[in-house]
Design an enzyme around this catalytic site. Structure first.
Site, PDB file in Angstrom:
ATOM      1  N   HIS A 150      10.349 -19.219  -1.684  1.00 61.11           N
ATOM      2  CA  HIS A 150      11.231 -18.316  -2.428  1.00 61.11           C
ATOM      3  C   HIS A 150      12.644 -18.336  -1.858  1.00 61.11           C
ATOM      4  CE1 HIS A 150      12.742 -14.697  -4.374  1.00 61.11           C
ATOM      5  NE2 HIS A 150      13.077 -14.244  -3.181  1.00 61.11           N
ATOM      6  N   ARG A 266      -8.035  -2.586   1.664  1.00 63.12           N
ATOM      7  CA  ARG A 266      -7.020  -1.825   2.387  1.00 63.12           C
ATOM      8  C   ARG A 266      -5.718  -2.610   2.433  1.00 63.12           C
ATOM      9  NH1 ARG A 266      -8.724   2.327   5.602  1.00 63.12           N
ATOM     10  NH2 ARG A 266      -7.013   1.986   7.072  1.00 63.12           N
TER      11      ARG A 266
END
EC number: 2.3.1.199
Length: 281
Positions: A150, A266
């Site tokens: 990115h 989680r």
């Protein structure tokens, strides 16, 4: 002989291709040729994936709390300024949010858009510090392929955008991204300030939602091109690149959302020794 012929063909192709570039950006920093940025980005990739981790291997992580706080809030202010300039140079002063072509004139508004596009391009080099901070703090698990890809592909592709099409509907994602970065880097700045500020970071889940909305809006906006027969945007190839990029990151963030919030796994802790763990896009 074959190599010489290939070189000549390459030079001719480049000369024919670059002659259509926007002369208004010729004197801007890094805009004379794609070579300087390619070297910078190559060195960046080498440092964050190889040299940096090797240099830090037998060293203690750097304590960069003050530097990171300063950096993150600088990006916030810079993003506010760029967002305002995008608004004033087109997105709030005449653009239709549909088929907005590039204005190649020397008008004050067109030149303001050119300058804003270059600022956005240059900001991507400043944001390379995201990864460098990870390396210097020995947070190598956060230097993922996606992160490095990115941070490398954004400035590299934006050079071509500024060089050939500084304005029009191809800049919507940049305008939106500056607004999102105001929120994101505010979050990172608060994270960098330490555990005492964790109570102000309850909106982490909404940050992911904001990023999802960003990619949805970018994809929808660019997707309009397929339903506008009379849109004469000058460089449609950039629109395909933007749409592909938007779709890729939309899918990646949907996967992250599903894994983190829907499937019930989680999340990484918001703070680890006072530092954030989060995607940066």
């Amino acid at each position: 002989m074959a190599f010489s012929d290939l070189t000549s063909r390459t030079v001719r192709f480049y000369d024919n291709w670059i002659k259509d570039a926007d002369p208004r950006v010729e004197d801007y920093l890094l805009m004379s040729s794609p070579l300087p940025q390619t070297i910078i980005l190559g060195l960046y990739v080498y440092f964050v994936t190889s040299l940096g981790p090797k240099l830090m291997e037998n060293r203690k992580p750097f304590e960069l709390k003050k530097a990171m706080i300063t950096y993150n809030f600088f990006i916030v202010l810079f993003s506010v300024y760029m967002c305002y300039e995008f608004v004033m140079s087109g997105w709030g002063t005449g653009y239709s949010f549909r088929c907005d072509i590039v204005d190649y004139s020397q008008s004050p508004r067109a030149m303001r858009m050119v300058h804003t596009c270059w600022l956005y391009y240059f900001s991507k080099f400043i944001e390379l510090l995201d990864t460098i901070f990870f390396v210097l703090r020995k947070k190598n698990s956060q230097v993922t392929f996606l992160h490095v890809f990115h941070h490398t592909i954004m400035p590299w592709t934006w050079w071509f955008g500024v060089k050939f099409a500084a304005g029009g509907l191809g800049t919507f994602h940049a305008f939106l991204n500056t607004a999102v970065h105001v929120v994101m880097y505010s979050y990172y700045g608060l994270c960098a300030m330490g555990p005492a500020y964790q109570k102000y970071l309850w909106w982490k889940k909404h940050l992911t939602s904001l990023q999802l909305v960003q990619f949805v809006l970018v994809t929808i906006h660019i997707g309009q091109i397929f339903f506008m027969e009379d849109c004469n945007y000058q460089y449609p190839v950039f629109l395909y690149i933007i749409m592909s990029y938007g779709c890729i990151f939309l899918l990646l963030f949907l996967h992250f959302w599903y894994r983190a919030y829907t499937k019930g796994q989680r999340l990484p802790k918001t703070l680890e020794n006072g530092n954030c763990k989060s995607k940066r896009h």
